[in-house]
Design a protein around this motif. Structure first.
Motif, mmCIF file in Angstrom:
data_model
loop_
_atom_site.group_PDB
_atom_site.id
_atom_site.type_symbol
_atom_site.label_atom_id
_atom_site.label_comp_id
_atom_site.label_asym_id
_atom_site.label_seq_id
_atom_site.Cartn_x
_atom_site.Cartn_y
_atom_site.Cartn_z
ATOM 1 N N ASN A 120 42.099 45.488 29.622
ATOM 2 C CA ASN A 120 42.325 47.010 29.591
ATOM 3 C C ASN A 120 42.542 46.720 30.880
ATOM 4 N N LYS A 121 43.684 47.648 31.775
ATOM 5 C CA LYS A 121 44.203 48.132 32.775
ATOM 6 C C LYS A 121 42.936 49.394 33.514
ATOM 7 N N THR A 122 43.112 50.270 32.490
ATOM 8 C CA THR A 122 42.327 50.959 31.843
ATOM 9 C C THR A 122 40.589 51.560 32.162
ATOM 10 N N GLN A 123 39.938 50.078 32.428
ATOM 11 C CA GLN A 123 38.459 50.236 31.762
ATOM 12 C C GLN A 123 38.154 51.100 33.073
ATOM 13 N N GLU A 124 36.942 51.898 33.099
ATOM 14 C CA GLU A 124 36.554 53.109 34.122
ATOM 15 C C GLU A 124 35.981 51.948 35.061
ATOM 16 N N PRO A 125 35.059 50.957 34.912
ATOM 17 C CA PRO A 125 34.129 50.316 35.360
ATOM 18 C C PRO A 125 35.410 49.667 36.992
ATOM 19 N N TYR A 126 36.273 48.822 35.896
ATOM 20 C CA TYR A 126 37.282 48.453 37.519
ATOM 21 C C TYR A 126 37.973 49.772 37.691
ATOM 22 N N VAL A 127 38.163 50.454 37.284
ATOM 23 C CA VAL A 127 39.374 51.354 37.972
ATOM 24 C C VAL A 127 38.510 52.635 39.330
ATOM 25 N N LYS A 128 36.686 52.358 38.351
ATOM 26 C CA LYS A 128 36.286 52.085 39.836
ATOM 27 C C LYS A 128 36.338 51.773 40.936
ATOM 28 N N ALA A 129 36.030 49.945 40.700
ATOM 29 C CA ALA A 129 36.063 49.180 41.436
ATOM 30 C C ALA A 129 37.264 49.392 42.364
ATOM 31 N N VAL A 130 38.389 49.579 41.745
ATOM 32 C CA VAL A 130 39.584 49.146 42.839
ATOM 33 C C VAL A 130 39.604 50.560 43.471
ATOM 34 N N LYS A 131 38.956 51.885 43.797
ATOM 35 C CA LYS A 131 39.247 52.721 43.863
ATOM 36 C C LYS A 131 38.336 53.183 44.823
ATOM 37 N N ASP A 132 37.019 52.231 44.892
ATOM 38 C CA ASP A 132 36.183 51.952 46.391
ATOM 39 C C ASP A 132 36.445 51.263 47.156
ATOM 40 N N ILE A 133 36.748 50.362 46.418
ATOM 41 C CA ILE A 133 38.144 49.035 47.575
ATOM 42 C C ILE A 133 38.555 50.042 48.447
ATOM 43 N N LEU A 134 39.743 50.899 47.527
ATOM 44 C CA LEU A 134 40.635 51.620 47.744
ATOM 45 C C LEU A 134 40.370 52.504 49.055
ATOM 46 N N ILE A 135 38.817 53.784 49.370
ATOM 47 C CA ILE A 135 38.560 54.402 49.912
ATOM 48 C C ILE A 135 37.648 53.545 51.177
ATOM 49 N N THR A 147 47.624 46.344 38.226
ATOM 50 C CA THR A 147 48.587 46.367 37.680
ATOM 51 C C THR A 147 48.365 44.080 36.691
ATOM 52 N N GLN A 148 47.132 43.649 36.934
ATOM 53 C CA GLN A 148 47.232 42.907 36.356
ATOM 54 C C GLN A 148 45.310 42.754 36.069
ATOM 55 N N HIS A 149 44.623 42.659 34.833
ATOM 56 C CA HIS A 149 43.600 42.866 35.088
ATOM 57 C C HIS A 149 43.438 41.426 33.826
ATOM 58 N N LEU A 150 42.353 40.481 35.045
ATOM 59 C CA LEU A 150 42.999 38.915 34.114
ATOM 60 C C LEU A 150 41.477 38.474 34.106
ATOM 61 N N PRO A 219 57.042 46.030 52.984
ATOM 62 C CA PRO A 219 55.475 45.673 52.380
ATOM 63 C C PRO A 219 55.360 45.248 50.807
ATOM 64 N N ASN A 220 54.912 44.461 50.925
ATOM 65 C CA ASN A 220 54.764 42.944 49.873
ATOM 66 C C ASN A 220 54.651 43.612 48.260
ATOM 67 N N ILE A 221 54.180 43.179 47.415
ATOM 68 C CA ILE A 221 53.414 43.054 46.450
ATOM 69 C C ILE A 221 52.941 42.577 45.691
ATOM 70 N N HIS A 222 51.643 42.140 45.963
ATOM 71 C CA HIS A 222 50.964 40.789 45.774
ATOM 72 C C HIS A 222 50.519 41.182 44.208
ATOM 73 N N GLU A 223 49.853 39.493 43.439
ATOM 74 C CA GLU A 223 49.521 39.891 42.139
ATOM 75 C C GLU A 223 49.660 38.509 41.813
ATOM 76 N N ILE A 224 48.891 38.361 40.779
ATOM 77 C CA ILE A 224 48.396 36.902 40.399
ATOM 78 C C ILE A 224 49.471 35.712 40.111
ATOM 79 N N GLY A 225 49.442 34.921 39.475
ATOM 80 C CA GLY A 225 50.792 33.498 39.563
ATOM 81 C C GLY A 225 50.488 32.931 38.455
#
Length: 270
Positions: A120-135, A147-150, A219-225
């Motif tokens: 699930n791409k909306t799980q709160e712990p990972y949403v928070k982890a991404v938010k912390d990276i961006l800040i 966009t991907q949670h593997l 700009p690039n789009i980055h994703e897991i291949g």
């Protein structure tokens, strides 16, 4: 030549036997549908696109995989460089023109030794982890868009690694293809979270973060291949794609005890 492309989270892996090497010792990986030879591995060494392209045997048959399952077969015919656009990147030809992103392989080992699951791409712990990276990268009040949670046990130690791709460009251009400029607060990156010495650590792979707007910067789009064992050692490597409006690239990362290092890198585009 139009090199514009949008990657799905799948690649082509062609694992073949190089001349005078055993099947368990050699591998070549190729991305579909553009058929770029990413590189290879033989006799304990990572090989360039050219070295790998020359080693592929005609009529070699490959099993085709997506991130999680086998989806079919294809047969290699030949490979060579595109001198006009990407002279350092060899391009393969197959008996049928591929129309989907995928991974094809021919090897004595199993390149997908453990399952890869999409979470699930909306799980709160990972949403928070991404938010912390961006800040931490200077983006205030970020719009979090995973966009991907593997998840996969990449090294077979019983602990799953978590890989996250996140992209946000203005007006959701990232959903349709890479934009030609970035607005304030835009970003695209791939990161991994895993346990090292009993602690959860985060490693950012390829990515870009726009604290301020930037015009005409492609700009690039980055994703897991892909998450695959490319060298037959039982550990799964990480393959990442980057795409900009006139081309893109692929990198291969090898998991180590403390950190993950880049072992292969190709770029093709204008």
């Amino acid at each position: 030549m139009n090199t514009t492309r949008t990657f799905l989270p799948i690649i082509l892996l062609a694992l073949t036997v190089a001349q005078n090497a055993s099947a368990a010792d050699a591998a070549t990986f190729i991305e579909l549908p553009f058929c770029y030879v990413i590189g290879g591995h033989a006799k304990g060494k990572w090989l360039t696109s050219e070295q790998s392209g020359k080693a592929i045997k005609p009529d070699a048959e490959f099993r085709v995989y997506d991130l999680q399952t086998e989806t079919g077969k294809t047969k290699f015919i030949k490979a060579g460089p595109d001198a006009d656009v990407c002279p350092d990147v060899w391009i393969a030809k197959f008996d049928t023109d591929p129309d989907k992103h995928g991974i094809a392989l021919s090897a004595s080992w199993n390149p997908l030794p453990r399952p890869v699951t999409s979470a699930n791409k909306t799980q709160e712990p990972y949403v928070k982890a991404v938010k912390d990276i961006l800040i931490s990268k200077g983006i205030k009040n970020p719009v979090v868009k995973i966009t991907q949670h593997l998840r996969a046990d990449l090294d077979g130690d019983g602990e799953e690694e978590v890989l996250l791709a996140a992209t946000h460009y203005s007006n959701d251009e990232g959903d349709m293809g890479a934009p030609m400029q970035a607005a304030q607060g835009n970003y695209s990156f791939v990161a991994m979270r895993r346990v090292v010495a009993g602690k959860v650590v985060t490693q950012i792979f390829d990515g870009e973060f726009y604290e301020k707007p930037k015009d005409s910067n492609a700009p690039n789009i980055h994703e897991i291949g892909g998450l695959l064992d490319l060298d037959g050692d039982g550990r799964m490597e990480i393959l990442l794609h980057s795409t900009y409006y006139e081309g893109g690239g692929t990198t291969v990362w090898q998991l180590g005890a403390q950190k993950t290092i880049k072992v292969l890198d190709i770029v093709c585009g204008v």
